[in-house]
Design an enzyme around this catalytic site. Structure first.
Site, PDB file in Angstrom:
ATOM      1  N   LYS A  53      55.244  49.731  35.849  1.00 62.85           N
ATOM      2  CA  LYS A  53      55.492  49.294  37.228  1.00 62.85           C
ATOM      3  C   LYS A  53      56.050  47.881  37.273  1.00 62.85           C
ATOM      4  CE  LYS A  53      51.937  48.786  40.162  1.00 62.85           C
ATOM      5  NZ  LYS A  53      51.910  47.657  41.111  1.00 62.85           N
ATOM      6  N   GLY A 130      52.206  43.877  46.598  1.00 61.76           N
ATOM      7  CA  GLY A 130      52.198  42.428  46.444  1.00 61.76           C
ATOM      8  C   GLY A 130      53.287  41.951  45.495  1.00 61.76           C
ATOM      9  N   SER A 204      49.155  33.513  37.032  1.00 59.54           N
ATOM     10  CA  SER A 204      49.733  34.561  37.879  1.00 59.54           C
ATOM     11  C   SER A 204      51.154  34.845  37.431  1.00 59.54           C
ATOM     12  CB  SER A 204      49.724  34.152  39.353  1.00 59.54           C
ATOM     13  OG  SER A 204      50.490  35.063  40.117  1.00 59.54           O
ATOM     14  N   ASP A 360      44.490  44.079  35.746  1.00 65.95           N
ATOM     15  CA  ASP A 360      44.665  45.371  36.403  1.00 65.95           C
ATOM     16  C   ASP A 360      43.778  46.455  35.807  1.00 65.95           C
ATOM     17  OD1 ASP A 360      46.527  44.446  38.227  1.00 65.95           O
ATOM     18  OD2 ASP A 360      48.238  44.935  36.950  1.00 65.95           O
ATOM     19  N   ARG A 391      38.098  44.374  44.752  1.00 66.81           N
ATOM     20  CA  ARG A 391      37.798  45.307  43.670  1.00 66.81           C
ATOM     21  C   ARG A 391      36.424  45.074  43.062  1.00 66.81           C
ATOM     22  NH1 ARG A 391      43.742  45.830  40.788  1.00 66.81           N
ATOM     23  NH2 ARG A 391      44.597  47.271  42.357  1.00 66.81           N
TER      24      ARG A 391
END
Length: 473
Positions: A53, A130, A204, A360, A391
Site C-alpha cells: 500500500k 491518512g 513518521s 501497522d 487501536r
C-alpha cells in the site's frame, strides 16, 4: 459463545468451503455488517497478497509529478490506493486501470508533469486515507494552485498539524479547523518553496515523505532528521526516478535524509512487491495455529519494513526466507518468498523503537502475544491512538472479549499469554487492521467469532476474507 446476530448470512469465499459441521466456515451477513469465523482444523496454502500500500500510493503520486507515461504493475487495489488514484486523475493525469486480479491492479498513468497540474474544481476526497492526505499536502505545497482536502469522519479526527507545520515553514499556506490541524484543510501552494531543515517530533514516514515531495520544488537543500529511521520507500523511489536523495545514520540511530531542489521526477515503469503488512496476518495465523504451513510470495523485506518478520522470529516463529532478485536494481525493494509454520512462541518486550518499526503490525502482534508463553509488554504505543481508530483501546477490548488477559497503562500494553481464546463478538471500529486481526483470531478461537463491520478490511486488503477461507485445509 456469543449468539449469532439476526439476519440472513451468506458465504464468503469463491467457492465457499463447508466447515466441519457442514455449514460454511466463514460467513458474512448480506448487508456486510457482520463476519462469522469458525475455528480451523488446519491451515495450508499460498494466500494472494495485496500490492504494498505504501509503495502504491507513492508510485501514483510520483507518476503525477513525472511528465509522460508511467507504468505501475501489481499495485495494491484497496480503497485507500484507489483514493490516491482518483486524486491523481483530478489533478490532471490520465489514469488507466489494467489487468485487475486478486487485490491488485496495473496502472498506466500519463501526466503533463508537476509544473502543469490542474487546479481542482471541487474538494479532493481523501476518504479514509491518512497517507493520501499527508502526501498530497506535501505534493501540493510546491504547486501554484489552491485545493481543499477532506475525508470521512475518521480521517477528520486524525492530526494533520504535524505535516502542516513543516510545509507552512517552507512557504505554503494552510487553513482549517483548530489552526489547520484537522480536515477539511485548505492549501495554497507556491511555485517555489524555501528549503528547510526539520527534525520530526515523532518518527513518521508520512511527514518525512510530505517534506521530501515539497522539497522537489524548494530552492536549496532540505533535510529531514528522525530519531529513528522510518520506512524509506519515498527515498528509494525518488532515486530510481533520477532525484539525488541521500541518507545518513548517526551512532545514536538518528537518521537524516537530504534532497537538493528544485528537482524533476522522470517517468518509469515499476512493479510493486507484496505488502509485508498484509503478509503479517498470515505470518501470525500460521505461527499461532497448531497445524499450519503457509507460503507467502514476493514480500518486501525492506529493512525499514521487515520488523514484523524479525519480531516474530524473536518470539520463536518458524519463518523461512528465500531471497528473490529485486526488479528495481540497487534502489529497488528487496524481496523474499516466506514460509511460516506452527510455532511455540515466547513473550518479548517491545520497545518504543520496535513499535515505531512495526506500527501497522502491532494489532496482529498483540494477537500473537496471546499465544506466547509469558507476558509480552508493548511500550510507547501512543501513536496507535491516532490511527483509523484508537487501536490501543480496540486491541484491548477485542482481545479481552475473546478471553485474553490484557492490561493497558497509559500508552503501554501488557498481554499475558496462554489463555485459551473463545469465540465472541468483536468490534472493529471500522479499522481494517482490527477487522483482520479479529478474523485471524477466529481461526484459533474455540467456537465462533463474530467480527462486526468487517468491510473495512478492503481499505488495504480487498479479498482478505476470500483468502481466509482459502487457507482452511
Amino acid at each position: 459463545m456469543a449468539s449469532e446476530p439476526a439476519g440472513r448470512l451468506s458465504a464468503i469465499g469463491d467457492p465457499a468451503r463447508p466447515g466441519p459441521d457442514g455449514d460454511d466456515a466463514i460467513v458474512v451477513r448480506s448487508d456486510g455488517d457482520v463476519a462469522l469465523v469458525r475455528s480451523a482444523a488446519r491451515l495450508r496454502g499460498r494466500p494472494a497478497l495485496p500490492g504494498d500500500k505504501s509503495i502504491s500510493h507513492r508510485a501514483l503520486l510520483l507518476a503525477l509529478l513525472a511528465e509522460g507515461e508511467s507504468r505501475i504493475t501489481a499495485a495494491g487495489d484497496g480503497a485507500d490506493v484507489r483514493t490516491t488514484a482518483g486524486i491523481v486523475a483530478t489533478l490532471g493525469a490520465t489514469v488507466e486501470r489494467l489487468n485487475e486480479r486478486s487485490g491488485r491492479v496495473d496502472y498506466r498513468v500519463v501526466s503533463p508533469g508537476g509544473a502543469d497540474l490542474r487546479e481542482p474544481d471541487g474538494i479532493l476526497d481523501c476518504g479514509n486515507s491518512g497517507t493520501s492526505t499527508r502526501l498530497v499536502a506535501g505534493l501540493l505545497a510546491g504547486r501554484p494552485l489552491f485545493a481543499v482536502l477532506d475525508g470521512d469522519a475518521s480521517l477528520r479526527r486524525r492530526p494533520m498539524g504535524r505535516v502542516v507545520e513543516p510545509l507552512a515553514a517552507m512557504g505554503a499556506s494552510f487553513g482549517g479547523r483548530r489552526g489547520a490541524t484537522l480536515l477539511p484543510l485548505a492549501i495554497t501552494g507556491r511555485r517555489r518553496l524555501t528549503a528547510i531543515t526539520y527534525a520530526t517530533p515523532l518518527p513518521s514516514a508520512q511527514v518525512k515523505s510530505a517534506i521530501l515531495l515539497a522539497a522537489l520544488a524548494a530552492d536549496g537543500e532540505s533535510a529531514v532528521s528522525e530519531a529513528l529511521q522510518t520506512r524509506d520507500h519515498t527515498e528509494r523511489m525518488l532515486r530510481v526516478r533520477g532525484v539525488a536523495v541521500t541518507g545518513t545514520t548517526a551512532a545514536d540511530g538518528r537518521h537524516v535524509v537530504r534532497l537538493a531542489g528544485p528537482s524533476a521526477v522522470r517517468a518509469v515503469a515499476e512493479t510493486v512487491p507484496s505488502d509485508p503488512s498484509g503478509a503479517a496476518f498470515w505470518l501470525v495465523a500460521a505461527a499461532i495455529h497448531p497445524d499450519a504451513e503457509l507460503h507467502l510470495d514476493g514480500v518486501s523485506t525492506n529493512p525499514t519494513r521487515r520488523a514484523i518478520i524479525d519480531i516474530l522470529r524473536r518470539m520463536g516463529a518458524d519463518i523461512e526466507e528465500h531471497d528473490r532478485t529485486s526488479p528495481g536494481g540497487p534502489d529497488g525493494e528487496p524481496l523474499a518468498d516466506l514460509v511460516v509454520r506452527s510455532s511455540d512462541l515466547r513473550a518479548i518486550d517491545l520497545s518504543p523503537a520496535d513499535v515505531a518499526a512495526a506500527i501497522d503490525e502491532i494489532p496482529i502482534l498483540a494477537l500473537a502475544a496471546t499465544a506466547a508463553s509469558g507476558t509480552t509488554r508493548i511500550r510507547g504505543a501512543g501513536e496507535l491512538r491516532h490511527k483509523e481508530s484508537d487501536r490501543i483501546a480496540g486491541i484491548a477490548d477485542g482481545l479481552t472479549a475473546l478471553g485474553a488477559r490484557v492490561r493497558v497503562t497509559g500508552d503501554d500494553i501488557e498481554i499475558e499469554g496462554g489463555a485459551r481464546l473463545r469465540g465472541a463478538v468483536t468490534e472493529t471500529l471500522d479499522d481494517h487492521r482490527l477487522a483482520m486481526t479479529f478474523a485471524i483470531a477466529g481461526l484459533i478461537a474455540e467456537g465462533e467469532t463474530i467480527v462486526r463491520r468487517p468491510g473495512s478490511a478492503a481499505i488495504s486488503y480487498p479479498g482478505f476474507f476470500r483468502e481466509l477461507e482459502g487457507v482452511r485445509a
